[in-house]
Design an enzyme around this catalytic site. Structure first.
Site, short mmCIF file in Angstrom:
data_model
loop_
_atom_site.label_atom_id
_atom_site.label_comp_id
_atom_site.label_asym_id
_atom_site.label_seq_id
_atom_site.Cartn_x
_atom_site.Cartn_y
_atom_site.Cartn_z
CG ASP A 220 -1.89 1.12 1.28
OD1 ASP A 220 -2.72 1.18 0.37
OD2 ASP A 220 -1.83 1.93 2.23
CD GLU A 285 -2.15 2.22 -3.56
OE1 GLU A 285 -3.23 2.81 -3.72
OE2 GLU A 285 -1.55 2.18 -2.47
#
Length: 552
Positions: A220, A285
């Protein structure tokens, strides 16, 4: 970050499905938003036991791996992306024993498990941050985060002009006068990744989950852990220009994203991943201003993949898709790694709705899926897209839980509504029989979109996905490295490309023009998002549809 944790399962229970180290190069990965997938204990919230019970469905769908959104101990301010303990399961989702049972069953079914890692920030309830609040300014405990004195008279202004991705300033002031950085919600303070204790801690977290058998990590905010030295201003803000800094994400430089030093972190992580058997991997990401900068996250000494968000953001036009695909393939050639395609996820409006909603949006979404699955590389599916679910746009404000909604009025809750499994009434089998609870309400129209309603139904979106995934897995031309994409001459608004291997040629045709497109000469049809029609002894591909053809 200390806590008591159960002993990991025996090695025989955490062995990956096979020893293919390059499985991720062509994998189809299904994202499970755990809260909204399946509820096993009748509390209206999805859990790990619910995932476990639905694993046969995912095997039969034809995916290779599952990506689980965060299930760690958390106050759930941001749906679990505010982590208070990285080595335990939140009671909402079950226990470590539930996780171990789930991953053992997944591996037995030939499915791999990727878990979400959230390294940019912790929860404000994390023991480290609580210790920092108690210790006060200048303490060693505050060095693990990014605390700073304010500007202006009495330090009453934030240290700089940085903005939160969720809206408003990225700084919150404490009663003792200092400010702390949070690029997301105030309940998600950013860690100081220049602190050796932070780096050592997350290396240990990686090993903790690798020891439990996870096959990979989705990182993330992989571009965010390092901030520019001195915390310089961006130079504009919503207050001064009306433009939000987040508009530069993926388009320009920000002092808190994509700093060169972030790559040192991944060069330290890669040997850890490589030290485990079975091809453990990590996908970023990451947003960067150029393909060249994004490509830096991928390589034999860093991460294995990075999402191609440009494909998700492409408009419904042949020109837009062609440009995005060509750019992504060129980018993958830079690093020698396959592209990672995605159409929807838990942070973006579902692509059925982005493409127009209603029948038009669904037709286009089905066509885009065949386009994506025909491209070389791996593909990530978001739960419910195989059912053709639209975005839920009319959720009552009082039920929305996305923290961004409170700061900007924008909400991601509409793509997080629990998916329908069976029955005519909400929540459509989300929980055990007789349970009518779900943390977000499903529309009254979703009965026809449920798994049960679509299973075995000719032409349903679920059966289209099953057919396409079955063909993709078996067809030699659709392997990750099975030759280049060769674009073919077509009429305006039509995309066509072929891939060849083992004496067969597979051609994908997508019709984004204003009328039916002739598709003679491409070979025998394998799968189509809409039925082909006949004309003068030939075949036509309807508007807003796609098909695969095979020629030997």
């Amino acid at each position: 970050m200390t806590a008591s944790h159960a002993t990991p399962p025996a090695a025989s229970d955490r062995t990956p499905p096979n020893a293919d180290h390059d499985w991720w190069r062509s994998a189809v990965v299904y994202q499970v938003y755990v809260r909204s997938f399946a509820d096993a204990n009748a509390d209206g919230i999805g859990d790990l036991e619910g995932v476990r019970r639905r694993l046969p469905y995912l095997r039969d769908l034809g995916v290779d791996a599952l990506w689980l959104t965060p299930f760690y101990t958390s106050p759930m301010v941001d749906g679990g992306y505010d982590v208070a303990d990285y080595r335990d399961v939140d009671p909402l989702f079950g226990t470590l024993a539930d996780f171990d049972a789930m991953i053992a069953d997944a591996h037995a079914l030939g499915l791999r498990i990727i878990v979400d890692l959230v390294p940019n920030h912790t929860s404000d309830r994390h023991p480290w941050f609580q210790a920092a609040l108690t210790a006060g300014p200048g303490s060693a405990e505050r060095e693990r985060y990014l605390f700073a004195d304010g500007r202006g008279e009495g330090g009453k202004l934030p240290p700089n002009d940085w903005e939160s991705i969720f809206g408003g300033p990225a700084w919150t002031r404490l009663p003792d006068g200092q400010w702390y950085l949070h690029l997301f919600d105030p309940a998600q303070p950013d860690l100081n990744w220049r602190h050796p204790e932070v780096r050592a801690e997350f290396e240990d977290v990686l090993r903790f989950w690798l020891d439990r058998g996870v096959d990979g990590f989705r990182i993330d905010v992989a571009h965010g852990m390092i901030k520019a030295e001195g915390l310089p201003d961006v130079g504009f803000s919503t207050l001064t220009t009306g433009r939000r800094q987040v508009e530069l994400l993926g388009k320009g430089r920000l002092p808190y994203f994509d700093q060169d030093e972030v790559h040192d972190i991944y060069r330290a992580w890669r040997p850890i991943l490589d030290s485990y058997p079975g091809g453990r991997m990590a996908v970023a990401e990451a947003w960067a201003e150029t393909p060249q900068r994004l490509a830096r996250y991928i390589g034999p000494d860093e991460l294995h993949q990075a999402f191609s968000f440009d494909f998700l953001d492409a408009t419904w036009s042949a020109e837009s898709f062609r440009k995005v695909i060509d750019t992504a393939l060129a980018e993958s050639a830079i690093v020698g790694a396959p592209t990672t395609w995605v159409l929807s996820n838990h942070d973006k409006q579902r692509h059925v709705t982005r493409y127009g909603d209603g029948p038009e949006g669904l037709r286009r979404a089905r066509a885009a899926t065949l386009l994506m699955l025909a491209l070389p590389g791996s593909a990530y599916l978001y739960q419910g897209e195989e059912l053709g679910l639209p975005e839920v746009l009319d959720l009552p404000d009082e039920l929305r839980q996305d923290p961004a909604f409170r700061r900007t009025g924008e909400s991601r809750d509409g793509c997080r509504v629990p998916i329908p499994w069976n029955g005519e009434l909400p929540p459509y089998g989300f929980g055990p029989q007789g349970c009518d609870l779900s943390w977000l309400p499903a529309p009254a129209t979703w009965g026809a979109l449920s798994v049960a309603a679509q299973t075995g139904a000719p032409g349903s979106t679920l059966e289209l996905y099953r057919d396409a995934l079955r063909i993709r897995r078996a067809h030699p031309a659709l392997a990750a490295d099975a030759g280049d994409v060769t674009w073919l001459e077509t009429g305006p608004g039509v995309l066509a490309f072929s891939r060849a291997a083992a004496g067969t040629v597979l051609t994908c045709v997508v019709n984004i023009s204003g009328g039916p497109a002739p598709v003679d000469g491409y070979g025998d049809p394998l799968v189509a998002s809409e039925p082909l029609t006949a004309r003068d002894g030939g075949r036509l591909l309807p508007v807003d549809s796609a098909a695969w053809f095979e020629r030997r």
